[in-house]
Design an enzyme around this catalytic site. Structure first.
Site, PDB file in Angstrom:
ATOM      1  CG  LEU A 170      -1.916  -1.120   1.361  1.00 53.43           C
ATOM      2  CD1 LEU A 170      -2.737  -0.943   2.622  1.00 53.43           C
ATOM      3  CD2 LEU A 170      -2.816  -1.190   0.139  1.00 53.43           C
ATOM      4  CB  ALA A 171       2.682   2.923   1.851  1.00 55.82           C
ATOM      5  CG  ASP A 315       0.528  -7.048   8.018  1.00 58.79           C
ATOM      6  OD1 ASP A 315       0.690  -8.246   7.730  1.00 58.79           O
ATOM      7  OD2 ASP A 315       0.719  -6.138   7.202  1.00 58.79           O
TER       8      ASP A 315
END
Length: 526
Positions: A170-171, A315
């Site tokens: 995501l980044a 996570d």
């Protein structure tokens, strides 16, 4: 038969995903702040589904064609199967990179499933998916800065490295230095696709892969991970929980300090952390720490989150966990530096309500102490049902039922020879596993994902699972169950019963601790 089953599963997934995408796309375009961009993004989803189907077909054909006629157990079949595993893992890796986003999340999770997935897949995904994913250009980085902070990076920071030090699903993360000289990590969410996908409710999937075959998706990926301000608040809440609820290890757990004035929902500026990645055993030793003590700290940290805090970092793969010597300089009785665990990436958290937290702690206490009745009772309460609680216990522990209820102290420890047996069981009970994953609540699916990540971390640190881990889990889960019961009762008689029950579990824990000590002595003498 397994191939045909996979083919049917894949076909159903493709049909369902196509229906979801086409049905949700119109709504996404209509409600978007930028309909033109949303419409453009709609065209990428069917393309990804086509790539999915083509990759799946290629992998299926490769296994069928390459292994055709080769006798089971033969050296030639073993050699060819290794080659097919490797080719298929690379095809899956390419698919994840081309599709990006949530597909990379899937690849990351494959890298944690070393007890179920062939090593070719685990190694391929682990080496490429955790923090070495494809990166966005510096021009795209500048676009984010202009949109989020109104200025270019060189106007915001005294120094800014245009090359990211890490990139994930995501980044990506860049190193910078603030005007007052502080070294910081700047995390940027660049591609607008994530907002679109979250609008369509296509999320991160808990998956089960057996012998290279993708078998099951369950959507569990929350939209909140796309907002970095929520991530920042999660990190603050996490440390507050340790200070208030687990003060005995609060100094040993850390999260980077957030620079709030330089952070938005798509750009997060944090204190830069130096430390060893938690699976880097050589660096951990070089820094003067013991990998076994790091493993115990990881187990303790997440047991406290799950069973006492009810607010869980979901996570915990190796790229999100760093370790460094405790800043206070404390050492253990052997003169080794005590470790401090640094938690990164606080986007994916799950809050457990009282009932779920209590039942989950009770389940693990029952698992550690081979309590068949307790395992059944709490598995049913967590959603497994009276018919699949045995399977649920097996998935949670990665052990067959006869080992789960074995009274031996090391009954939950996974041996080196267990991998093929686990894959066989998973393949044999695929229909039941599919049904179990369908009925389990999302929060429990996330706990399973978290267990997979922690299991992989401990395996890297210790080259296998450890009795230490289960002693810690038994201790923390027992404490959590007793604390919860005490807060729920006002009767003196009930208090006495709880106290007696706790004495029994304390005696069992003492026996487990003695057994653990004896095992350590035996290991030291051999």
């Amino acid at each position: 038969m397994a191939t045909r089953s996979l083919w049917r599963t894949r076909a159903k997934l493709t049909v369902a995903a196509t229906a979801l995408c086409t049905g949700g796309a119109a709504a996404a375009v209509a409600t978007s702040d930028d309909p033109a961009s949303a419409a453009k993004l709609c065209t990428t989803v069917p393309l990804r589904l086509l790539r999915d189907s083509a990759t799946a077909a290629s992998i299926v054909f490769d296994y069928q064609y390459s292994l055709w006629g080769l006798p089971e157990g033969s050296n030639e079949r073993t050699k060819i199967k290794h080659e097919v595993h490797l080719r298929s893992a690379r095809k899956l890796q390419e698919l994840c990179f081309r599709n990006g986003g949530i597909y990379i999340k899937l690849g990351q999770h494959i890298g944690q499933l070393e007890y179920l997935v062939p090593q070719e897949y685990v190694i391929t995904m682990r080496e490429s998916m955790l923090n070495k994913c494809p990166v966005s250009s510096y021009d795209q980085v500048c676009e984010v800065f202009k949109k989020e902070l109104g200025q270019m990076p060189d106007k915001v920071f005294d120094e800014f490295d245009p090359e990211p030090i890490a990139s994930a699903s995501l980044a990506q993360v860049h190193v910078a230095r603030t005007r007052d000289g502080q070294k910081v990590a700047v995390k940027l969410q660049i591609k607008p696709l994530w907002n679109f996908l979250s609008t369509l409710y296509i999320g991160y999937s808990h998956l089960l892969i057996i012998d290279g075959w993708l078998l099951k998706f369950e959507k569990v990926y929350p939209r909140q991970e796309l907002d970095f301000l929520i991530e920042a608040k999660n990190s603050v809440k996490c440390l507050e929980n340790f200070r208030k609820l687990s003060p005995h290890i609060a100094d040993c757990v850390y999260a980077p300090e957030v620079h709030w004035s330089l952070s938005t929902s798509k750009l997060l500026t944090m204190e830069f952390m130096d430390g060893a990645q938690v699976n880097d055993v050589l660096t951990i030793r070089r820094l003067g720490m013991q990998p076994s003590e790091v493993s115990r700290l990881v187990s303790q940290t997440f047991a406290e989150m799950m069973f006492k805090h009810g607010f869980v970092h979901c996570d915990p793969h190796a790229a999100n966990l760093l370790v460094r010597p405790l800043p206070s300089g404390k050492r253990n009785i052997f003169g080794k530096k005590k470790p401090q665990l640094i938690l990164l990436d606080h986007g994916l958290y799950k809050e457990l309500d009282f009932s779920t937290r209590f039942n989950y702690a009770s389940l693990w206490r029952a698992l550690v102490f081979s309590d068949a009745n307790g395992i059944k009772e709490n598995s049913v309460k967590l959603g497994a049902g009276e018919d699949l609680y045995v399977l649920f216990a097996g998935i949670v522990t990665m052990r067959p039922w006869n080992r789960v209820i074995d009274p031996a102290v090391d009954h939950l420890v996974i041996k080196d020879t267990d991998s093929s047996e686990l894959q066989m069981y998973a393949s044999q009970y695929f229909p039941q596993i599919s049904e179990l994953l369908r009925r389990l609540p999302r929060v429990i699916l996330l706990m399973l994902k978290t267990n997979d990540c922690l299991r992989a971390v401990n395996n890297s640190l210790l080259q296998g699972s450890s009795l230490d881990t289960f002693f810690i889990i038994g201790k923390v889960s027992s404490e959590a169950v007793v604390e919860a019961k005490m807060t729920q009762t006002k009767s003196l008689f009930s208090w006495i019963n709880i106290w007696l029950e706790e004495l029994l579990f304390e005696a069992r824990l003492l026996a487990l601790q003695i057994a653990l000590w004896l095992l350590r002595v035996r290991k030291a003498l051999t």
